[in-house]
Motif scaffolding. Sequence first.
Motif, PDB file in Angstrom:
ATOM      1  N   GLU A   1     -60.634  42.260  11.151  1.00  0.00           N
ATOM      2  CA  GLU A   1     -61.893  42.339  10.394  1.00  0.00           C
ATOM      3  C   GLU A   1     -61.981  43.670   9.665  1.00  0.00           C
ATOM      4  N   ASN A   2     -61.601  44.752  10.344  1.00  0.00           N
ATOM      5  CA  ASN A   2     -61.635  46.078   9.715  1.00  0.00           C
ATOM      6  C   ASN A   2     -60.637  46.189   8.569  1.00  0.00           C
ATOM      7  N   GLU A   3     -59.615  45.343   8.566  1.00  0.00           N
ATOM      8  CA  GLU A   3     -58.636  45.326   7.468  1.00  0.00           C
ATOM      9  C   GLU A   3     -59.121  44.492   6.290  1.00  0.00           C
ATOM     10  N   GLY A   4     -60.263  43.826   6.445  1.00  0.00           N
ATOM     11  CA  GLY A   4     -60.812  43.031   5.348  1.00  0.00           C
ATOM     12  C   GLY A   4     -60.307  41.613   5.292  1.00  0.00           C
ATOM     13  N   LEU A   5     -59.761  41.114   6.387  1.00  0.00           N
ATOM     14  CA  LEU A   5     -59.239  39.751   6.390  1.00  0.00           C
ATOM     15  C   LEU A   5     -60.238  38.739   6.932  1.00  0.00           C
ATOM     16  N   LEU A   6     -61.208  39.213   7.696  1.00  0.00           N
ATOM     17  CA  LEU A   6     -62.184  38.313   8.312  1.00  0.00           C
ATOM     18  C   LEU A   6     -63.605  38.754   8.003  1.00  0.00           C
TER      19      LEU A   6
ATOM     20  N   GLY B   1     -62.307  31.443   3.088  1.00  0.00           N
ATOM     21  CA  GLY B   1     -63.556  30.720   3.217  1.00  0.00           C
ATOM     22  C   GLY B   1     -63.626  29.766   4.390  1.00  0.00           C
ATOM     23  N   THR B   2     -62.494  29.564   5.078  1.00  0.00           N
ATOM     24  CA  THR B   2     -62.474  28.637   6.200  1.00  0.00           C
ATOM     25  C   THR B   2     -62.514  29.399   7.527  1.00  0.00           C
ATOM     26  N   PRO B   3     -62.992  28.748   8.580  1.00  0.00           N
ATOM     27  CA  PRO B   3     -63.057  29.435   9.878  1.00  0.00           C
ATOM     28  C   PRO B   3     -61.704  29.469  10.566  1.00  0.00           C
ATOM     29  N   ILE B   4     -61.513  30.472  11.398  1.00  0.00           N
ATOM     30  CA  ILE B   4     -60.363  30.484  12.298  1.00  0.00           C
ATOM     31  C   ILE B   4     -60.847  29.932  13.636  1.00  0.00           C
ATOM     32  N   PRO B   5     -59.944  29.624  14.557  1.00  0.00           N
ATOM     33  CA  PRO B   5     -60.384  29.068  15.845  1.00  0.00           C
ATOM     34  C   PRO B   5     -61.384  29.971  16.563  1.00  0.00           C
ATOM     35  N   ALA B   6     -62.262  29.358  17.334  1.00  0.00           N
ATOM     36  CA  ALA B   6     -63.276  30.102  18.085  1.00  0.00           C
ATOM     37  C   ALA B   6     -62.619  31.002  19.122  1.00  0.00           C
TER      38      ALA B   6
ATOM     39  N   HIS C   1     -72.788  35.733  12.274  1.00  0.00           N
ATOM     40  CA  HIS C   1     -73.447  35.572  13.568  1.00  0.00           C
ATOM     41  C   HIS C   1     -73.871  34.125  13.789  1.00  0.00           C
ATOM     42  N   GLY C   2     -73.496  33.579  14.917  1.00  0.00           N
ATOM     43  CA  GLY C   2     -73.868  32.227  15.274  1.00  0.00           C
ATOM     44  C   GLY C   2     -72.978  31.156  14.684  1.00  0.00           C
ATOM     45  N   ARG C   3     -72.033  31.556  13.802  1.00  0.00           N
ATOM     46  CA  ARG C   3     -71.166  30.558  13.168  1.00  0.00           C
ATOM     47  C   ARG C   3     -69.688  30.800  13.454  1.00  0.00           C
ATOM     48  N   GLY C   4     -69.288  32.055  13.616  1.00  0.00           N
ATOM     49  CA  GLY C   4     -67.892  32.330  13.923  1.00  0.00           C
ATOM     50  C   GLY C   4     -67.243  33.274  12.936  1.00  0.00           C
ATOM     51  N   ASN C   5     -65.909  33.262  12.906  1.00  0.00           N
ATOM     52  CA  ASN C   5     -65.108  34.153  12.058  1.00  0.00           C
ATOM     53  C   ASN C   5     -64.481  33.361  10.921  1.00  0.00           C
ATOM     54  N   PHE C   6     -64.675  33.853   9.697  1.00  0.00           N
ATOM     55  CA  PHE C   6     -64.174  33.163   8.508  1.00  0.00           C
ATOM     56  C   PHE C   6     -63.212  34.068   7.747  1.00  0.00           C
ATOM     57  N   VAL C   7     -62.219  33.451   7.109  1.00  0.00           N
ATOM     58  CA  VAL C   7     -61.247  34.206   6.314  1.00  0.00           C
ATOM     59  C   VAL C   7     -61.937  34.715   5.058  1.00  0.00           C
TER      60      VAL C   7
END
Length: 245
Positions: free
Chosen positions: A53-58, A25-30, A62-68
């Motif tokens: 992401e394709n492995e289902g980890l991220l 639920g938390t973001p990883i670095p930009a 859009h506009g916010r970033g990548n989250f676990v």
Amino acid sequence: MAQNRHVHIANDLRRHIKGGTYAPGTPIPAESALMEQYRASRPTVRIALAQIENEGLLIRIHGRGNFVRHQPGLVTYDTTNHAAGSCAVMDTALQVSVSKRATKAKDDVAAILGVPVGSVLTEYRYQGHYLTDPYSLALIYVPHAVAVLEAPTHCATPTGEDIREALSRAGVHVVETRTRVVSRLPSQEETKTLAIGAGAPLMEIQRVSVDAESRVVELARIVLPGFSAEAVFTESTRTRELEAA
């Protein structure tokens, strides 16, 4: 090393995610921070992010970033009892919303249901979320000529088992269910609905239920991310008895 830099980045991010450095639920670095941290180009960083992401980890927002991504555990679709557990024992973190609408049968759906193109159907849409993350999607079709059912208001399961229970209460009894499972890549719409990468595996389950008059009374199309789902085909007791005779 340069040509495998994206592999190194993906491995390192995967280790941090699974080790708890980046919590669900938390973001990883930009991307810009990852470029600086790993001294890599933006395309290289994006390849690494797409891999995990394709492995289902991220989950990319859009506009916010990548989250676990939250991990619900492996979802098992058993062709014997269909649902992976009843509503009563379903994880409380899993929420399923149901909507319904009248629609007309298109070519592919009409062919499976054995009704004329344009026949009126009810489409039940089951959208599952695990905590805040998309989890599953099921579209279930019942011809109006068979029954018009109310959408369940509580205790819905991701695979829509309650529709067949409602059919039974309406006097429509299923005597046979045929299940087909395929693995494929998601459509553009499915990547948005399930928040998965374009290269993520998808498991599609097609369930066709037939009554004693050989009418198709239900068509279900269920899609689950392949990185967290499996299908189990169980040999029936009747089949084993016939083989032993």
